[in-house]
Design an enzyme around this catalytic site. Structure first.
Site, PDB file in Angstrom:
ATOM      1  N   LYS A 124       0.815  -1.136  -0.025  1.00 38.15           N
ATOM      2  CA  LYS A 124       0.004  -0.016   0.029  1.00 38.15           C
ATOM      3  C   LYS A 124       0.750   1.247   0.070  1.00 38.15           C
ATOM      4  O   LYS A 124       2.015   1.090   0.335  1.00 38.15           O
ATOM      5  CB  LYS A 124      -0.984   0.071   1.117  1.00 38.15           C
ATOM      6  CG  LYS A 124      -0.284   0.072   2.621  1.00 38.15           C
ATOM      7  CD  LYS A 124       0.035   1.453   2.851  1.00 38.15           C
ATOM      8  CE  LYS A 124       0.992   1.503   4.586  1.00 38.15           C
ATOM      9  NZ  LYS A 124       1.648   2.527   4.623  1.00 38.15           N
ATOM     10  N   ASP A 158      -2.143  -2.103  10.582  1.00 37.64           N
ATOM     11  CA  ASP A 158      -2.431  -1.775   9.005  1.00 37.64           C
ATOM     12  C   ASP A 158      -3.020  -2.905   8.546  1.00 37.64           C
ATOM     13  O   ASP A 158      -3.514  -2.835   7.357  1.00 37.64           O
ATOM     14  CB  ASP A 158      -0.747  -1.538   8.279  1.00 37.64           C
ATOM     15  CG  ASP A 158      -0.695   0.191   8.488  1.00 37.64           C
ATOM     16  OD1 ASP A 158      -1.321   1.050   8.833  1.00 37.64           O
ATOM     17  OD2 ASP A 158       0.652   0.095   8.217  1.00 37.64           O
TER      18      ASP A 158
HETATM   19  O1  C5P Z   1       0.379  -1.458  15.044  1.00 38.88           O
HETATM   20  P1  C5P Z   1       1.756  -1.678  14.658  1.00 38.88           P
HETATM   21  O2  C5P Z   1       2.480  -2.675  15.287  1.00 38.88           O
HETATM   22  O3  C5P Z   1       2.030  -1.741  13.151  1.00 38.88           O
HETATM   23  O4  C5P Z   1       2.567  -0.376  15.132  1.00 38.88           O
HETATM   24  C1  C5P Z   1       3.828  -0.213  15.136  1.00 38.88           C
HETATM   25  C2  C5P Z   1       4.149   1.078  15.927  1.00 38.88           C
HETATM   26  O5  C5P Z   1       3.960   2.232  15.604  1.00 38.88           O
HETATM   27  C3  C5P Z   1       3.505   1.137  17.320  1.00 38.88           C
HETATM   28  O6  C5P Z   1       4.236   0.046  18.352  1.00 38.88           O
HETATM   29  C4  C5P Z   1       3.675   2.612  17.786  1.00 38.88           C
HETATM   30  O7  C5P Z   1       4.848   2.792  18.279  1.00 38.88           O
HETATM   31  C5  C5P Z   1       3.224   3.021  16.525  1.00 38.88           C
HETATM   32  N1  C5P Z   1       1.918   3.704  15.962  1.00 38.88           N
HETATM   33  C6  C5P Z   1       1.480   4.417  16.662  1.00 38.88           C
HETATM   34  N2  C5P Z   1       0.203   4.928  16.313  1.00 38.88           N
HETATM   35  C7  C5P Z   1      -0.582   4.160  15.327  1.00 38.88           C
HETATM   36  C8  C5P Z   1       0.282   3.061  14.554  1.00 38.88           C
HETATM   37  C9  C5P Z   1       1.408   2.717  14.921  1.00 38.88           C
HETATM   38  O8  C5P Z   1       1.983   5.291  17.399  1.00 38.88           O
HETATM   39  N3  C5P Z   1      -1.559   4.540  14.953  1.00 38.88           N
END
Ligand code: C5P
Length: 317
Positions: free
Chosen positions: A19, A146
């Site tokens: 994406k 995501d």
């Molecule tokens: O959800 P995911 O594991 O992909 O997110 C990775 C990191 O990105 C999270 O641990 C956080 O530090 C940051 N993040 C965030 N806010 C979001 C998505 C991700 O702060 N909405």
């Protein structure tokens, strides 16, 4: 309740598209520590392919065509397979997974997330679980923000921490995309969000009504209907923190800004991949042919891609 594995002799190949972020705004901080986001995500044709061979011995294994990818418990593919098996309650469910990786890692293209989405779709079918897509989206957000988008893909508005989805009509979905990335550079997503917080927390919105007002601006934004004869701007807030410390992002955006046929350009997600949009795929292909040397001389690998109207698709074997 135990479910039987109806397709145990079958195997599947699943296509998992990357994406790009057509819009990424950081609105504020949530109670769970994540950031409240307003995004427009768009699937593109650059894809990983995942072969799945089910077994009833309960073993879950992963192999891949590239060296620098961990294939253990911290890989989102393994996490997704184990989560689905646990939810099914059937300890005999197993799978041998072969990942053909084309999407660059640590690039802001949701490569790991789309692979996890592919596993949920593929194993839901192979293991005969028949959970609804909405349920898979729901459980997928436990292992990555995501992943819910990647399941149905196409173009969607993504709110909350990225998992609250709204489908949108895809104007200009024939746009061509040139994607570029320095293969030697990766950006850590937690680093990008932490840095953003460090620099901009004092500007964060704090009230739900203020978040909703921002969401409404995205819902009614007209960039998708924009007259594509005129270049227009895209917003990616994380670009503000990644660009100053990542020369390849600056180089990529400088190159796109000098291509007359490029109607819009930005970094994708937490970077460092960047993309430029063109009238159609032919224009993107022709531009890539013309500019290949410029990208190469700046150390950038480049792909031309189309926008995709769907997320994960299965190919029966
Ligand atoms: O959800 P995911 O594991 O992909 O997110 C990775 C990191 O990105 C999270 O641990 C956080 O530090 C940051 N993040 C965030 N806010 C979001 C998505 C991700 O702060 N909405």
């Amino acid at each position: 309740m135990k479910k039987s594995m109806s397709n145990q002799n079958k195997s599947l190949i699943v296509r998992a598209p990357a994406k790009i972020n057509l819009h990424l705004e950081v609105l504020g901080l949530r109670n769970d520590g994540y950031h409240e986001l307003a995004m427009i995500m768009q699937s593109i044709s650059l894809s990983d392919y995942i072969e799945m061979y089910p077994n009833i011995e309960g073993s879950i294994t992963l192999q891949t065509n590239i060296d620098n990818l961990t294939i253990g418990e911290d890989n989102l593919i393994i996490k997704a397979a184990k989560m689905l098996k646990e939810i099914s309650g059937d300890k005999s469910l197993g799978v041998k997974i072969n990942l053909i990786k084309n999407i660059p890692i640590g690039a802001g293209l949701a490569g790991g997330s789309t692979d996890a989405a592919a596993i949920l779709i593929g194993l839901n079918s192979l293991w005969g679980l028949n959970y609804k897509l909405e349920y898979l989206e729901n459980i997928s957000s436990r292992i990555g923000s995501d992943i819910p988008f990647c399941i149905q893909g196409g173009r969607q508005l993504c709110f909350g921490r990225g998992e609250v989805l709204e489908k949108v009509e895809s104007f200009n979905s024939n746009l061509g995309v040139i994607l570029v990335k320095d293969p030697t550079v990766q950006v850590s997503t937690p680093w990008a969000y932490n840095k953003y917080k460090e620099l901009f927390e004092s500007d964060y919105l704090t009230e739900e009504y203020a978040f909703e007002r921002k969401r409404n601006l995205v819902r009614t934004s007209n960039w998708i209907k924009h007259n594509l004869n005129e270049p227009f701007s895209l917003i990616n807030d994380l670009q503000k923190v990644v660009l100053p410390v990542t020369p390849s992002v600056q180089n990529a955006l400088d190159i796109f800004s000098n291509i007359p046929d490029c109607v819009a350009y930005a970094m994708s997600g937490s970077g460092p991949s960047c993309f430029g949009l063109f009238r159609d795929l032919n224009m993107a292909n022709a531009t890539l042919n013309k500019c290949k040397d410029t990208f190469t001389q700046s150390g950038l690998t480049a792909w031309s891609c189309s926008m995709q109207s769907e997320g994960i698709t299965t190919i029966d074997q």
